[in-house]
Design an enzyme around this catalytic site. Structure first.
Site, PDB file in Angstrom:
ATOM      1  N   TYR A 133       6.071  30.776  38.051  1.00 27.66           N
ATOM      2  CA  TYR A 133       5.434  29.710  38.825  1.00 27.66           C
ATOM      3  C   TYR A 133       4.258  29.090  38.065  1.00 27.66           C
ATOM      4  CZ  TYR A 133       8.038  31.615  42.793  1.00 27.66           C
ATOM      5  OH  TYR A 133       9.045  32.055  43.620  1.00 27.66           O
ATOM      6  N   HIS A 155      16.711  32.266  53.834  1.00 31.51           N
ATOM      7  CA  HIS A 155      16.685  32.030  52.386  1.00 31.51           C
ATOM      8  C   HIS A 155      17.462  33.103  51.622  1.00 31.51           C
ATOM      9  CE1 HIS A 155      14.978  30.807  48.503  1.00 31.51           C
ATOM     10  NE2 HIS A 155      14.670  32.077  48.285  1.00 31.51           N
ATOM     11  N   ASP A 215      17.652  30.955  44.233  1.00 32.36           N
ATOM     12  CA  ASP A 215      16.204  30.794  44.173  1.00 32.36           C
ATOM     13  C   ASP A 215      15.820  30.374  42.752  1.00 32.36           C
ATOM     14  OD1 ASP A 215      13.543  31.412  45.741  1.00 32.36           O
ATOM     15  OD2 ASP A 215      13.325  32.485  43.834  1.00 32.36           O
TER      16      ASP A 215
END
Length: 277
Positions: A203, A256, A101
């Site tokens: 982010y 994921h 990730d």
């Protein structure tokens, strides 16, 4: 078999888990959001038992000792500097780098910035950043998958939503693929004052200033067909961005959360990769 470490760097002390002899072949494993170093527990233990020196840190914002408040302090260049600083602190000249990730994104950029430091690169889930950027612009499926990024870059409203109702939104991200006890631990850590904001600042820090090029170290890329964040377009295009020995491993019917959903398979892939290079 697992030890707790504190890794001193100029940015502060990173908490970490480790296993294996001090003089073993060094492997650094980087976690993603919204996890922590313990995501790698099974791989760290397995590698350590096989004679490697495996270290998985809680990265910037996840380690209380490295939790700056400014969003700008979570840019990709700084995250790469953290990885290299930890390797320096551990006395590692050259090492194997593994990431999942966001940890994989850091790993890709580290391989671009400092290829001379890496023996191998293993990226899990996250494709090469250039392949992903292109897919987000040209592939409607990937554009839709990446829609969450806009929301997560918003202010405190995201934190409140994620932590509401005993962090129900955070818990649901794992899609019942991760052990409840481990999810409880992730939630506990991210519920600490400032922790979730720090994690989301990855982010919010904005795009990297420069462009990433082709990777020149032996690379293993692992992608799973049920990954909600990354579709096949970027996954398959990643090979075009590696100018070195490259292996693509696809897991069918895996989410994921590859590292924790199929931990033994991931460990086996790492061992196979390291045995060749």
């Amino acid at each position: 078999m697992i030890e707790q470490l504190s890794i001193p760097t100029p940015a502060g002390n990173f908490d970490a888990i480790a296993s294996g002899p001090e003089d073993g072949r060094p492997v650094l494993l980087l976690h993603g959001f919204p996890e922590a170093a313990i995501a790698w527990e099974e791989q760290v233990a397995k590698l350590g038992s096989e004679g490697f020196r495996a270290v998985a840190p809680d990265q910037r914002g996840y380690s209380p000792g490295v939790r700056p408040e400014q969003v700008a302090e979570y840019g990709i260049d700084t995250l790469v500097e953290d990885a290299l600083a930890m390797a320096d602190s551990l006395g590692w000249g050259k090492f194997d780098l593994v990431g999942h990730d966001w940890g994989a994104a850091v790993a890709w950029w580290t391989a671009d910035h400092a290829p001379e430091r890496l023996r191998t690169l293993t990226a899990i889930s996250t494709p090469h950043p250039a392949a992903l950027a292109e897919a987000m612009h040209t592939d409607e499926d990937q554009h839709l998958r990446s829609g969450y990024l806009t929301e997560w870059r918003q202010g405190r409203v995201t934190e409140r939503r994620m932590l509401a109702d005993d962090a129900d939104a955070l818990r649901r991200m794992f899609d019942w693929k991760v052990a409840p006890s481990k999810i409880d631990e992730y939630v506990r850590r991210l519920s600490e004052p400032g922790a979730l904001t720090a994690a989301l600042n990855w982010y919010r820090a904005g795009r990297p200033g420069g462009k990433i090029g082709k990777i020149t170290v032996p690379t293993l890329y692992v992608w799973s067909t049920e990954d909600v964040a990354f579709g096949s377009t970027a996954a398959l295009a990643t090979q075009n961005w590696v100018d070195a020995p490259y292996h693509f491993q696809m897991f069918e019917d895996v989410s994921h959360w590859v590292v924790e959903e199929v931990p033994e398979a991931v460990s086996a892939l790492l061992m196979a990769q390291f045995s060749v290079y």
